[in-house]
Design a protein around this motif. Structure first.
Motif, PDB file in Angstrom:
ATOM      1  N   PRO A 153       0.924  -1.137  -0.190  1.00 20.55           N
ATOM      2  CA  PRO A 153      -0.289  -0.127  -0.674  1.00 20.55           C
ATOM      3  C   PRO A 153       0.622   1.469   0.314  1.00 20.55           C
ATOM      4  N   VAL A 155       0.715   3.639   1.904  1.00 19.73           N
ATOM      5  CA  VAL A 155       0.828   4.467   3.526  1.00 19.73           C
ATOM      6  C   VAL A 155       1.452   2.813   3.923  1.00 19.73           C
ATOM      7  N   MET A 156       2.019   3.014   4.252  1.00 15.25           N
ATOM      8  CA  MET A 156       2.558   1.046   5.169  1.00 15.25           C
ATOM      9  C   MET A 156       2.515   1.439   6.380  1.00 15.25           C
ATOM     10  N   VAL A 157       3.465   2.922   6.749  1.00 13.97           N
ATOM     11  CA  VAL A 157       2.868   2.228   8.567  1.00 13.97           C
ATOM     12  C   VAL A 157       1.742   3.889   8.897  1.00 13.97           C
ATOM     13  N   SER A 158       0.945   2.183   8.993  1.00 18.55           N
ATOM     14  CA  SER A 158      -0.442   3.774   9.772  1.00 18.55           C
ATOM     15  C   SER A 158      -0.233   3.673  10.777  1.00 18.55           C
ATOM     16  N   ASP A 159      -1.701   4.294  10.642  1.00 24.35           N
ATOM     17  CA  ASP A 159      -2.544   4.959  12.946  1.00 24.35           C
ATOM     18  C   ASP A 159      -1.581   4.491  13.337  1.00 24.35           C
ATOM     19  N   VAL A 160      -0.315   6.075  13.144  1.00 21.74           N
ATOM     20  CA  VAL A 160       1.256   6.065  14.352  1.00 21.74           C
ATOM     21  C   VAL A 160       0.690   7.084  15.324  1.00 21.74           C
ATOM     22  N   LEU A 168       9.000   9.068  14.699  1.00 22.04           N
ATOM     23  CA  LEU A 168       8.281   7.930  13.624  1.00 22.04           C
ATOM     24  C   LEU A 168       6.982   9.267  12.835  1.00 22.04           C
ATOM     25  N   LEU A 172       6.792  10.594   9.179  1.00 22.46           N
ATOM     26  CA  LEU A 172       6.155  10.311   7.879  1.00 22.46           C
ATOM     27  C   LEU A 172       5.297  11.244   7.524  1.00 22.46           C
TER      28      LEU A 172
END
Lengths: 203, 203
Positions: A153, A155-160, A168, A172
């Motif tokens: 996807p 956006v690979m790193v989500s809901d941070v 981080l 992002l």
């Protein structure tokens, strides 16, 4: 009815279907391939010698996709970069087949002919004979991993959570949220690898 | 008979089974996972919210394997190398799960906590904020590709004809025919990547 003008099965069609199947299912079995082609497994064996032969057909099909238009007469870094980019494009089109193709022995003469060109390129550039295969393998590993990332996807790193992972979050904020996320990482990694390779040539 | 002392299903057991299944089949489906665990799909849903939740459990299981023993207080190159090596070990144990795990969004707080540490490390080293995620992604792509190579046959390029591909033959004569083939390539590639990363810090 008469017989169809074109044969129901040919090796090219088998290779393309196997590539599609491995891409979708992450695995390849003769019964599943026969089913996908709408024939009995025994019919398949009239055209292929077995599993290894099918994997060769998949590699041929991939090579047809990338084309053989690589210019090997450029300086080694450009040639190697061009090779890596065409390799990436081929595998990113069939990410599910990556584990299978990355772990099946390469016995095909047309694959050997390609590696011969890369070997000549790197030997002419001044790399030691014993370094050539590790260099090729490291580049391939990077390309195969990047092909998977390219289909991940945007956006690979989500809901941070900003409060618990502030650095981080800041990082992002400056990371693209579209397909350029993956291409930026590939470009930076490829440049870094080539810089590191060049460093091996220093006396 | 009475009820068993330990529950038939728990989240840890589901994560481990999902990792095994994805590793073997290259894919994950709820019906197949339920079958592997010997329960009805409905029983699974008492413990997990869905597919994304199962992938989180797989990642937790992988983190348990690698342990959280990384020393982040070393110079950035050593810390990053240690991280890459533990990452490689975890994925090389489950190569079939690589495509699935590499392409599923990372929403888990424990994964964010790990990336926070890497982000702090790279920012403290002097990398630009916008470079951090591409650097992490490039390193991960290299590690994931290398994990596949580590489970590939010791001799990957086989049956080479010396007369038509003499340079490749000479190169293969000096390439190990055992597991060290893959570890040599990983070591050389990792060193090259780190050299290239360091080069980005130059003014």
């Amino acid at each position: 009815m008469g017989r169809p003008r074109t044969p129901l099965l040919d090796r090219r069609r088998i290779g393309a279907a196997a590539l599609r199947l491995a891409d979708e299912k992450g695995a390849l079995s003769i019964p599943a391939l026969a089913k996908a082609l709408g024939v009995a497994p025994s019919a398949l064996y009239h055209h292929v010698a077995g599993r290894d032969d099918i994997i060769s057909l998949m590699r041929e099909e991939l090579a047809l996709v990338t084309g053989d238009d690589q210019d090997w007469s450029q300086p080694w870094e450009q040639s190697l970069e061009g090779w890596a980019r065409s390799y990436l494009a081929a595998f990113a089109a069939h990410p599910g087949a990556v584990p299978l193709l990355a772990t099946a022995p390469l016995a095909e003469p047309f694959m050997h002919a390609m590696y011969e060109k890369v070997a000549v390129l790197l030997l002419d550039a001044g790399f030691a004979t014993k370094e050539v295969m590790p260099l090729i393998t490291a580049l391939e590993s990077f390309v195969l991993g990047s092909a998977l990332d390219l289909v991940a996807p945007p956006v690979m790193v989500s809901d941070v959570a900003r409060d618990t992972t502030p650095h981080l979050s800041a990082v992002l904020d400056q990371t693209p949220a579209d397909r350029s996320r993956a291409t930026l990482a590939f470009d930076l990694g490829l440049r870094a690898l080539l810089t590191g390779f060049r460093d091996l040539l220093r006396p």
